[in-house]
Design a protein around this motif. Structure first.
Motif, PDB file in Angstrom:
ATOM      1  N   ILE A 190       0.821  -1.207   0.000  1.00  0.00           N
ATOM      2  CA  ILE A 190       0.000   0.000   0.000  1.00  0.00           C
ATOM      3  C   ILE A 190       0.861   1.265   0.000  1.00  0.00           C
ATOM      4  CG2 ILE A 190      -0.240   0.114   2.519  1.00  0.00           C
ATOM      5  CD1 ILE A 190      -3.164   0.928   2.080  1.00  0.00           C
ATOM      6  N   GLU A 191       1.991   1.236   0.708  1.00  0.00           N
ATOM      7  CA  GLU A 191       2.865   2.409   0.726  1.00  0.00           C
ATOM      8  C   GLU A 191       3.470   2.666  -0.658  1.00  0.00           C
ATOM      9  OE1 GLU A 191       4.414   2.521   5.372  1.00  0.00           O
ATOM     10  OE2 GLU A 191       5.831   2.117   3.752  1.00  0.00           O
ATOM     11  N   ASP A 192       3.843   1.594  -1.353  1.00  0.00           N
ATOM     12  CA  ASP A 192       4.440   1.749  -2.680  1.00  0.00           C
ATOM     13  C   ASP A 192       3.423   2.308  -3.676  1.00  0.00           C
ATOM     14  OD1 ASP A 192       7.131   0.250  -2.238  1.00  0.00           O
ATOM     15  OD2 ASP A 192       5.612  -1.113  -1.459  1.00  0.00           O
ATOM     16  N   GLY A 193       2.191   1.769  -3.657  1.00  0.00           N
ATOM     17  CA  GLY A 193       1.156   2.275  -4.555  1.00  0.00           C
ATOM     18  C   GLY A 193       0.801   3.716  -4.256  1.00  0.00           C
ATOM     19  N   PHE A 194       0.767   4.050  -2.966  1.00  0.00           N
ATOM     20  CA  PHE A 194       0.481   5.422  -2.535  1.00  0.00           C
ATOM     21  C   PHE A 194       1.559   6.371  -3.049  1.00  0.00           C
ATOM     22  CE2 PHE A 194       0.137   8.931   0.444  1.00  0.00           C
ATOM     23  CZ  PHE A 194      -1.213   8.995   0.752  1.00  0.00           C
ATOM     24  N   ALA A 195       2.829   5.994  -2.840  1.00  0.00           N
ATOM     25  CA  ALA A 195       3.943   6.845  -3.257  1.00  0.00           C
ATOM     26  C   ALA A 195       3.996   6.982  -4.775  1.00  0.00           C
ATOM     27  CB  ALA A 195       5.262   6.276  -2.738  1.00  0.00           C
ATOM     28  N   ASN A 196       3.768   5.879  -5.493  1.00  0.00           N
ATOM     29  CA  ASN A 196       3.786   5.936  -6.957  1.00  0.00           C
ATOM     30  C   ASN A 196       2.695   6.865  -7.489  1.00  0.00           C
ATOM     31  OD1 ASN A 196       5.922   4.163  -7.113  1.00  0.00           O
ATOM     32  ND2 ASN A 196       4.647   2.363  -7.424  1.00  0.00           N
ATOM     33  N   THR A 197       1.531   6.840  -6.833  1.00  0.00           N
ATOM     34  CA  THR A 197       0.411   7.673  -7.284  1.00  0.00           C
ATOM     35  C   THR A 197       0.670   9.147  -7.001  1.00  0.00           C
ATOM     36  OG1 THR A 197      -1.125   5.838  -6.948  1.00  0.00           O
ATOM     37  CG2 THR A 197      -2.074   8.047  -7.074  1.00  0.00           C
ATOM     38  N   MET A 216       7.459   8.706   1.329  1.00  0.00           N
ATOM     39  CA  MET A 216       7.200   9.969   0.650  1.00  0.00           C
ATOM     40  C   MET A 216       8.473  10.627   0.123  1.00  0.00           C
ATOM     41  SD  MET A 216       3.945  10.871   0.460  1.00  0.00           S
ATOM     42  CE  MET A 216       3.837   9.219  -0.199  1.00  0.00           C
ATOM     43  N   ARG A 217       9.591   9.951   0.297  1.00  0.00           N
ATOM     44  CA  ARG A 217      10.847  10.486  -0.235  1.00  0.00           C
ATOM     45  C   ARG A 217      10.811  10.561  -1.768  1.00  0.00           C
ATOM     46  NH1 ARG A 217      15.920  10.969   1.822  1.00  0.00           N
ATOM     47  NH2 ARG A 217      15.345   9.750   3.686  1.00  0.00           N
ATOM     48  N   LYS A 218      10.290   9.517  -2.407  1.00  0.00           N
ATOM     49  CA  LYS A 218      10.245   9.476  -3.870  1.00  0.00           C
ATOM     50  C   LYS A 218       9.424  10.635  -4.456  1.00  0.00           C
ATOM     51  CE  LYS A 218       8.703   6.542  -7.717  1.00  0.00           C
ATOM     52  NZ  LYS A 218       8.101   5.231  -8.092  1.00  0.00           N
ATOM     53  N   PRO A 219       8.167  10.873  -4.008  1.00  0.00           N
ATOM     54  CA  PRO A 219       7.442  12.031  -4.535  1.00  0.00           C
ATOM     55  C   PRO A 219       8.074  13.364  -4.155  1.00  0.00           C
ATOM     56  CG  PRO A 219       6.149  10.894  -2.850  1.00  0.00           C
ATOM     57  CD  PRO A 219       7.303  10.018  -3.178  1.00  0.00           C
ATOM     58  N   ALA A 220       8.723  13.442  -2.996  1.00  0.00           N
ATOM     59  CA  ALA A 220       9.380  14.690  -2.598  1.00  0.00           C
ATOM     60  C   ALA A 220      10.540  15.000  -3.543  1.00  0.00           C
ATOM     61  CB  ALA A 220       9.879  14.597  -1.158  1.00  0.00           C
ATOM     62  N   ALA A 266      10.733  13.952  -6.644  1.00  0.00           N
ATOM     63  CA  ALA A 266      10.136  14.307  -7.935  1.00  0.00           C
ATOM     64  C   ALA A 266       9.672  15.763  -7.945  1.00  0.00           C
ATOM     65  CB  ALA A 266       8.963  13.378  -8.236  1.00  0.00           C
ATOM     66  N   LEU A 267       9.099  16.204  -6.820  1.00  0.00           N
ATOM     67  CA  LEU A 267       8.634  17.587  -6.720  1.00  0.00           C
ATOM     68  C   LEU A 267       9.806  18.563  -6.734  1.00  0.00           C
ATOM     69  CD1 LEU A 267       6.214  19.488  -6.344  1.00  0.00           C
ATOM     70  CD2 LEU A 267       6.421  19.139  -3.863  1.00  0.00           C
ATOM     71  N   GLU A 268      10.883  18.221  -6.040  1.00  0.00           N
ATOM     72  CA  GLU A 268      12.072  19.079  -6.028  1.00  0.00           C
ATOM     73  C   GLU A 268      12.696  19.160  -7.410  1.00  0.00           C
ATOM     74  OE1 GLU A 268      16.028  19.717  -3.269  1.00  0.00           O
ATOM     75  OE2 GLU A 268      15.396  17.659  -3.708  1.00  0.00           O
ATOM     76  N   LEU A 269      12.745  18.024  -8.113  1.00  0.00           N
ATOM     77  CA  LEU A 269      13.336  18.005  -9.453  1.00  0.00           C
ATOM     78  C   LEU A 269      12.536  18.863 -10.424  1.00  0.00           C
ATOM     79  CD1 LEU A 269      15.470  16.766 -11.363  1.00  0.00           C
ATOM     80  CD2 LEU A 269      13.855  14.888 -11.776  1.00  0.00           C
ATOM     81  N   LYS A 270      11.211  18.857 -10.278  1.00  0.00           N
ATOM     82  CA  LYS A 270      10.362  19.580 -11.221  1.00  0.00           C
ATOM     83  C   LYS A 270      10.243  21.062 -10.899  1.00  0.00           C
ATOM     84  CE  LYS A 270       5.982  19.146 -13.678  1.00  0.00           C
ATOM     85  NZ  LYS A 270       4.736  18.356 -13.850  1.00  0.00           N
ATOM     86  N   THR A 271      10.264  21.424  -9.625  1.00  0.00           N
ATOM     87  CA  THR A 271       9.983  22.811  -9.239  1.00  0.00           C
ATOM     88  C   THR A 271      11.141  23.503  -8.525  1.00  0.00           C
ATOM     89  OG1 THR A 271       9.057  22.195  -7.086  1.00  0.00           O
ATOM     90  CG2 THR A 271       7.551  22.198  -8.980  1.00  0.00           C
ATOM     91  N   GLY A 272      12.110  22.732  -8.058  1.00  0.00           N
ATOM     92  CA  GLY A 272      13.195  23.332  -7.298  1.00  0.00           C
ATOM     93  C   GLY A 272      12.877  23.567  -5.836  1.00  0.00           C
TER      94      GLY A 272
END
Length: 455
Positions: free
Chosen positions: A143-150, A244-248, A250-256
């Motif tokens: 569930i954590e992996d699916g949540f993070a991927n989404t 939540m490290r993976k989406p964080a 991704a957000l840093e890479l896209k927006t700085g």
């Protein structure tokens, strides 16, 4: 370094693991005016729907592409296209999120390619509705992996870079282990420093319990599409939970926008670090209300530490929640005799337990023998009934108790309430054992009080 051993059984018995699509749907439910959809058979969707309805006791808007065996073999794009068009035409949601399932993943469905084809064929829908297609195979991860991927897919599809930052805006990436009540507590703490949080996903306003005047087929409440698109204007992202490290990133890479990760918000030291970050970010002193909450927690720890000392506790939960509970219990003086997680995670390396295993509830039942307390979800109730140890229900699903979605264990107040809940169980059991040891069963409390029994 502690390492989690993998159970080598041929099959899981009374599984602890929840699937990736379920985590994906949970993340999408925290977005306002959203329609989550499973790309698979009706049974895949029905099973996940039942679990969420029993846990949250709310209406769950979850759709399906209704694949059958013929369409699975020949290809499922036609079903996917028809489902998305139907959902949009009937309900006009702002966001449609489609999660793959084991059925379509085994066939080899290309969700990214399907999204590209759909956008080319139906630009009028793609322009008016935010489409997010996510690969969430349920035969791997949890569930954590699916949540993070989404959450990562939502960030990639919707967030827009911003040239101007808003000085008091912070992003919060709230992990799947947080209840709607936890998310609300985190929001209160952040707003107490004059900061404006954008929480993705925000389950506190969508699954916190609402009674709308009119029925709506989409989610009601949660972070809006406009707020998601504006996350690039924040000055910092607070990621709660290791997954939540993976989406964080991704957000840093896209927006700085830089991020700071908090692996747990349960326990005095962990909450202190969070509050210190908020105070430094806002350049404001800690509000008196929050200081009082800390004092109450410290006083509760002093009052209850004796009853926690040397108690043996067994815990079986999703990795990030497992780490939060184990860390808190050990800080209070307990010995974690068994820690069982459903999937591997980097956070497991931080857990200190006599036995650390990636397994199921059957493994957990064996490892938890002799424990003074067991912490797990409602699926552990049968095994616990055989051992006789008291069960503290936590995590997903909790379907045999009311208020699972409103439970709060984060922050000073949440930690204090968790301390009292568990401490009272230890206290009651100590009293019962003392009565039995002295042979005072059947006497009245008025003639033989607890203090005499313990003397």
């Amino acid at each position: 370094m502690f390492k989690a051993h993998q159970s080598n059984k041929a099959a899981a018995i009374n599984p602890l693991k929840m699937s990736q699509p379920l985590g994906g749907a949970l993340a999408l439910l925290g977005i306002d005016s959203c329609l989550p959809c499973f790309h698979g058979s009706q049974g895949c969707t029905a099973f996940g729907l039942v679990l969420m309805v029993r846990h949250f006791r709310e209406a769950i808007p979850l759709q399906t592409t209704a694949m059958d065996q013929v369409q699975t073999i020949l290809g499922g794009y036609d079903n996917l296209e028809a489902a998305v068009l139907t959902m949009y035409e009937r309900n006009k949601p702002e966001v449609i999120g489609v999660c793959s399932t084991g059925l379509t993943e085994t066939k080899g469905e290309d969700m990214r390619g399907a999204l590209t084809i759909f956008r080319k064929k139906h630009p009028e829908v793609a322009e008016k509705c935010n489409l997010v297609f996510i690969n969430t195979p349920d035969f791997t991860g949890g569930i954590e992996d699916g949540f993070a991927n989404t959450v990562t897919a939502v960030i990639d599809a919707m967030v827009e870079p911003a040239s101007v930052k808003v000085s008091n805006r912070v992003n919060v990436l709230a992990g799947s282990h947080l209840t709607p009540g936890d998310v609300e507590e985190i929001r209160d703490l952040i707003e107490g420093f004059g900061l404006t949080p954008v929480i993705l996903p925000d389950l506190s306003t969508s699954l916190g319990g609402r009674q709308p005047d009119d029925f709506t087929a989409t989610t009601l409440g949660g972070v809006t599409a406009a707020e998601i698109k504006g996350m690039g204007a924040a000055v910092l992202t607070l990621a709660i939970g290791e997954h939540m490290r993976k989406p964080a990133e991704a957000l840093e890479l896209k927006t700085g926008v830089p991020f700071k990760l908090f692996d747990r918000l349960v326990g005095l030291e962990a909450v202190d670090a969070f509050i210190t970050t908020l105070s430094g970010l806002s350049d404001r002193p800690v509000p008196a209300r929050v200081r009082r909450q800390r004092e109450h927690l410290v006083d509760g720890m002093l009052d209850g530490h004796f009853y926690f000392s040397r108690k043996r506790v067994a815990v079986a939960l999703e990795p990030d929640l497992l780490y939060a509970y184990c860390g808190f219990l050990q800080e209070m003086g307990c010995e974690v005799t068994a820690a069982v997680a459903p999937t591997q995670s980097a956070i497991l390396e931080k857990i200190r337990a006599w036995s650390l295993l990636v397994g199921d509830h059957e493994d957990f039942e064996t490892l938890s023998r002799g424990a003074d307390l067991v912490v797990s979800n409602s699926h552990a109730r049968m095994s616990v009934s055989r051992s006789g140890a008291p069960l503290v229900r936590a995590g997903f699903p909790t379907f045999d108790r009311l208020g699972a979605g409103h439970r709060v264990v984060v922050g000073y107040r949440g930690t204090r309430d968790l301390l009292f809940e568990i401490g009272n169980i230890f206290l009651a059991n100590d009293h019962e054992h003392s009565i039995q040891d002295w042979g005072l069963e059947g006497t009245t409390e008025g003639h033989h009080g607890g203090s005499h029994a313990k003397a």
